[in-house]
Scaffold this motif. Sequence first.
Motif, mmCIF file in Angstrom:
data_model
loop_
_atom_site.group_PDB
_atom_site.id
_atom_site.type_symbol
_atom_site.label_atom_id
_atom_site.label_comp_id
_atom_site.label_asym_id
_atom_site.label_seq_id
_atom_site.Cartn_x
_atom_site.Cartn_y
_atom_site.Cartn_z
ATOM 1 N N LEU A 14 0.837 -1.198 0.000
ATOM 2 C CA LEU A 14 0.000 0.000 0.000
ATOM 3 C C LEU A 14 0.878 1.257 0.000
ATOM 4 O O LEU A 14 0.603 2.216 -0.730
ATOM 5 C CB LEU A 14 -0.916 -0.001 1.220
ATOM 6 C CG LEU A 14 -1.847 1.206 1.354
ATOM 7 C CD1 LEU A 14 -2.789 1.308 0.154
ATOM 8 C CD2 LEU A 14 -2.653 1.106 2.646
ATOM 9 N N THR A 15 1.926 1.242 0.804
ATOM 10 C CA THR A 15 2.853 2.382 0.828
ATOM 11 C C THR A 15 3.456 2.606 -0.549
ATOM 12 O O THR A 15 3.553 3.753 -1.017
ATOM 13 C CB THR A 15 3.969 2.137 1.858
ATOM 14 O OG1 THR A 15 3.383 1.985 3.164
ATOM 15 C CG2 THR A 15 4.958 3.298 1.876
ATOM 16 N N ARG A 16 3.846 1.537 -1.216
ATOM 17 C CA ARG A 16 4.442 1.653 -2.547
ATOM 18 C C ARG A 16 3.434 2.194 -3.555
ATOM 19 O O ARG A 16 3.760 3.076 -4.367
ATOM 20 C CB ARG A 16 4.955 0.289 -3.012
ATOM 21 C CG ARG A 16 5.710 0.349 -4.340
ATOM 22 C CD ARG A 16 6.177 -1.009 -4.814
ATOM 23 N NE ARG A 16 5.063 -1.869 -5.189
ATOM 24 C CZ ARG A 16 4.711 -2.948 -4.510
ATOM 25 N NH1 ARG A 16 5.370 -3.318 -3.433
ATOM 26 N NH2 ARG A 16 3.678 -3.673 -4.915
ATOM 27 N N GLU A 17 2.193 1.687 -3.520
ATOM 28 C CA GLU A 17 1.176 2.128 -4.476
ATOM 29 C C GLU A 17 0.782 3.586 -4.238
ATOM 30 O O GLU A 17 0.556 4.340 -5.193
ATOM 31 C CB GLU A 17 -0.063 1.228 -4.386
ATOM 32 C CG GLU A 17 0.160 -0.223 -4.789
ATOM 33 C CD GLU A 17 0.556 -0.376 -6.251
ATOM 34 O OE1 GLU A 17 0.383 0.584 -7.034
ATOM 35 O OE2 GLU A 17 1.050 -1.456 -6.603
ATOM 36 N N ILE A 18 0.689 3.982 -2.998
ATOM 37 C CA ILE A 18 0.356 5.372 -2.672
ATOM 38 C C ILE A 18 1.421 6.310 -3.226
ATOM 39 O O ILE A 18 1.124 7.368 -3.810
ATOM 40 C CB ILE A 18 0.202 5.535 -1.147
ATOM 41 C CG1 ILE A 18 -1.162 4.982 -0.712
ATOM 42 C CG2 ILE A 18 0.356 6.985 -0.725
ATOM 43 C CD1 ILE A 18 -1.368 4.965 0.788
ATOM 44 N N HIS A 19 2.683 5.918 -3.072
ATOM 45 C CA HIS A 19 3.780 6.740 -3.601
ATOM 46 C C HIS A 19 3.732 6.782 -5.125
ATOM 47 O O HIS A 19 3.891 7.856 -5.729
ATOM 48 C CB HIS A 19 5.118 6.166 -3.131
ATOM 49 C CG HIS A 19 6.309 6.909 -3.676
ATOM 50 N ND1 HIS A 19 6.681 8.149 -3.210
ATOM 51 C CD2 HIS A 19 7.195 6.573 -4.666
ATOM 52 C CE1 HIS A 19 7.748 8.562 -3.883
ATOM 53 N NE2 HIS A 19 8.079 7.626 -4.769
ATOM 54 N N ALA A 20 3.485 5.620 -5.764
ATOM 55 C CA ALA A 20 3.471 5.556 -7.227
ATOM 56 C C ALA A 20 2.352 6.392 -7.822
ATOM 57 O O ALA A 20 2.490 6.950 -8.915
ATOM 58 C CB ALA A 20 3.341 4.102 -7.678
ATOM 59 N N LEU A 21 1.219 6.503 -7.129
ATOM 60 C CA LEU A 21 0.066 7.249 -7.637
ATOM 61 C C LEU A 21 0.095 8.720 -7.245
ATOM 62 O O LEU A 21 -0.804 9.479 -7.608
ATOM 63 C CB LEU A 21 -1.234 6.598 -7.142
ATOM 64 C CG LEU A 21 -1.576 5.243 -7.778
ATOM 65 C CD1 LEU A 21 -2.693 4.552 -7.017
ATOM 66 C CD2 LEU A 21 -1.963 5.422 -9.246
#
Length: 351
Positions: free
Chosen positions: A192-199
């Motif tokens: 989730l942390t990775r996806e939040i950063h990517a978006l």
Amino acid sequence: MRQPSLSVSGPISQIACFLFAFFLASITVVSSAAQADTSLYGPSGVSPTAVRQGTLGSCFFHASLAAVARSNPDAIRRAISGDFQRGFQVHFVDGPQELVYRSDVEYARSHNYDRSEGVWVTVLMRGYAQRELRHSMIEAVQHSTSIPSFAKPVALSMLQQSGPLLLAYDRAVRSVVGQNGQIDLASFDANLTREIHALGIPAAQAQVIGGLLDRGGLYNAIEATVQKNGEVFGAYRGLGQGGIPISVLQALLGSANSSAVTDYNLMHILQAVHTNRAAAVAGTRASSSFNGSDWFVASHAYTVLDYDFSRGAIELRNPWAFRPGPDGVFWLPLSSFRSAFDFVSYHDAAN
């Protein structure tokens, strides 16, 4: 509107799972052709025959979309806007629009989660998954006794907005979900942390929601939603799938009901289907005297296409798009239908 619970159907049978997976492995040419069709609507347009279930146990979702495609194709066309370049926006009857990007569609197609013509079914599957996550998280915040009262309006405002936040949760779930709809908290948090950063989601927004996962019961709500709707997140099967047709029909058409096949109003439902007024999905029993028949799959969902009053027969379609015969379409006497099936979920435009 939350879907009513149904106890009339269980998960799809494991034997059917293995047979279906084996069949799909033997038709790689067909599967590759389906994946190559990246137009929004394929050659058949929005129609029941365009809907083809993939390797997941998503019969209840696919059969429901085929039912809507038969009775009200305009509802599906209205629900999708955008394109691959800008991303798709999915507009359900209520709630904010859900965002679906090209990478999410390609991920589902490359994993053979959906074999339908065009990508409209895949787009709706992703949008529906995000919608279910949104509903469960909002409900968890509203009923939480551990979230401070001053923080609830902020969290609810974020969850009720259209934007990439729910997409990040959807992607994080898909990357860690097990085949029975189970998710690991530590892996989910990291993804989730990775996806939040990517978006590009603002850090403050992410921290407000992320900080509520443990203390506000959001994680438990997410886990329950994923287990119930596991197949739309990439698990083989979810729990309590009998309620999914009601939820899908409600999302696209605004209302839905369910009746046992023994109910007095079955003939009214079939009449409404025949006049193209109703979208209907029927679920089989866990077992019946028809076990072994070429058309029967236990605890499986079929689209109700028509009823012939002169013959007393129902036209049905298996969302596998095969078995029996071409495209999975077949006729069944009403007496056999009552014996083999448990319930019918439907939307009647007249009600």
